[in-house]
Design a protein around this motif. Structure first.
Motif, short mmCIF file in Angstrom:
data_model
loop_
_atom_site.label_atom_id
_atom_site.label_comp_id
_atom_site.label_asym_id
_atom_site.label_seq_id
_atom_site.Cartn_x
_atom_site.Cartn_y
_atom_site.Cartn_z
N HIS A 28 -3.56 -2.20 -5.06
CA HIS A 28 -4.07 -2.41 -3.58
C HIS A 28 -3.77 -1.35 -2.76
CE1 HIS A 28 -5.66 -6.45 -4.11
NE2 HIS A 28 -4.42 -6.83 -4.56
N PHE A 29 -2.64 -0.37 -3.25
CA PHE A 29 -2.11 0.59 -2.23
C PHE A 29 -2.17 2.16 -2.81
CE2 PHE A 29 -0.41 -3.23 -0.63
CZ PHE A 29 -1.05 -3.27 0.63
N ASP A 39 -0.43 -5.62 5.81
CA ASP A 39 -0.34 -4.51 4.75
C ASP A 39 0.04 -3.15 5.51
OD1 ASP A 39 -0.53 -6.48 2.92
OD2 ASP A 39 -2.83 -6.17 2.76
N THR A 97 9.52 -8.12 3.55
CA THR A 97 7.98 -7.96 3.90
C THR A 97 7.47 -8.91 4.65
OG1 THR A 97 7.16 -9.19 2.11
CG2 THR A 97 7.54 -6.93 1.23
N ARG A 128 6.12 2.26 -1.27
CA ARG A 128 6.55 0.98 -0.92
C ARG A 128 7.49 0.22 -1.83
NH1 ARG A 128 2.08 -1.38 2.70
NH2 ARG A 128 0.86 0.39 3.18
N MET A 129 7.24 0.67 -3.08
CA MET A 129 8.22 -0.09 -4.17
C MET A 129 9.74 0.72 -3.90
SD MET A 129 7.73 -2.06 -6.44
CE MET A 129 9.09 -2.90 -7.14
N GLU A 186 5.08 -4.97 -8.07
CA GLU A 186 4.73 -3.70 -8.48
C GLU A 186 3.37 -3.81 -8.92
OE1 GLU A 186 5.63 -0.03 -11.36
OE2 GLU A 186 7.21 -1.37 -10.79
N LEU A 232 1.12 -3.85 -5.78
CA LEU A 232 1.11 -2.74 -4.97
C LEU A 232 0.34 -1.84 -5.61
CD1 LEU A 232 5.17 -2.42 -4.02
CD2 LEU A 232 3.04 -3.16 -2.40
N ARG A 233 0.49 -1.56 -7.02
CA ARG A 233 -0.48 -0.47 -7.70
C ARG A 233 -1.75 -0.96 -7.54
NH1 ARG A 233 1.68 2.64 -12.38
NH2 ARG A 233 4.00 2.19 -12.72
N PHE A 268 2.19 -6.81 2.84
CA PHE A 268 2.98 -5.72 2.09
C PHE A 268 3.58 -4.81 3.19
CE2 PHE A 268 1.35 -7.20 -1.90
CZ PHE A 268 2.31 -7.54 -2.49
N TRP A 281 1.90 3.24 -3.08
CA TRP A 281 2.52 1.99 -3.91
C TRP A 281 3.97 2.43 -4.34
CZ3 TRP A 281 4.70 2.34 -8.68
CH2 TRP A 281 4.03 3.28 -9.39
#
Length: 190
Positions: free
Chosen positions: A116-117, A47, A76, A123-124, A110, A113-114, A80, A120
Motif C-alpha cells: 500500500h505504500f 495512513d 500505529t 515506515r518499516m 511489512e 506496507l509493501r 499505518f 514502506w
C-alpha cells in the motif's frame, strides 16, 4: 520517578482502513494510579505520517511540563500512521512506552506496507527501530517498545498505573473515550 507522576495515555478513535480522512487521537492525563486531570484531542490523517507531530503538540499543551511519561496504545494510529517514539523522546525528553496486548506480526505488517505504500521502507524502519519485548504485568503478558526509559523503570511505571487487567489506566481511559466519541458509547478492550 516519583510515586504519583502524571502520564499521557494516547489511543485513536475508529476509522475506516485505507480510506482517506481524519481520525481523532485522544490523550488523557492521569496522575498515578488513576486520577484523571485532563483530556486532549487532535486530528491525524488515516495512513498519514502526522501522529508524531500531534503527540508532540499534545506535549506542548498546558499539561506538557507536568507529564513524565507517554503511553501509546500500539505504535500505529489511524491505520499505518506510525509514531516515531525516538523523536518524541529526543525533542521533548519525555519517555515513551508503547504497549500492545499481542505481539505485532512484523511480517504481515511489512507485506501490507509493501502493498500500500511507496515509502514502506521508511515506515518499516520506524516500526523496527525499537525492540519489541514481552513483559509480565501482573498475571498478563504485554508487549512493549520504549524510548528514553530503561526496561526496569518501564515495568515500574506500567505497574504503578495498572489497577487491574493488563493495560495501564491512561491507555484504558483513552480507549474508552476514543470509542465513545465515534460509537456514542465505549466498546471493546484497549
Amino acid at each position: 520517578m516519583k510515586k504519583h507522576i502524571r502520564a499521557l495515555g494516547i489511543d485513536d478513535s475508529y476509522f475506516v482502513p485505507h480510506i482517506p480522512g481524519e481520525v481523532d487521537l485522544i490523550g488523557v492525563v492521569l496522575r498515578a494510579p488513576n486520577y484523571l486531570e485532563g483530556m486532549l484531542r487532535r486530528k491525524i490523517g488515516v495512513d498519514a505520517l502526522d501522529s508524531t507531530d500531534s503527540i508532540i503538540d499534545m506535549l506542548n499543551s498546558k499539561y506538557g511540563r507536568q507529564i513524565k511519561v507517554v503511553f501509546l496504545q500500539g505504535i500505529t494510529f489511524g491505520g499505518f500512521n506510525i509514531v516515531d517514539i525516538e523523536r518524541i523522546w529526543r525533542e521533548r525528553e519525555v519517555p515513551v512506552i508503547v504497549i500492545s496486548r499481542k505481539n505485532p506480526d512484523l511480517r504481515a505488517i511489512e507485506y501490507a506496507l509493501r502493498k500500500h505504500f511507496e515509502d514502506w521502507e521508511y515506515r518499516m524502519n520506524l516500526l523496527r527501530k525499537h525492540k519489541i519485548e514481552m513483559i509480565q504485568n501482573g498475571e498478563f503478558e504485554i508487549y512493549v517498545q520504549r524510548a528514553g526509559i530503561s526496561m526496569d523503570e518501564a515495568r515500574r511505571v506500567i505497574s504503578s498505573f495498572t489497577l487491574r487487567g493488563a493495560i495501564p489506566e491512561p491507555l484504558r481511559v483513552a480507549h474508552l473515550i476514543a470509542s465513545a466519541l465515534h460509537f456514542g458509547e465505549s466498546k471493546g478492550k484497549p
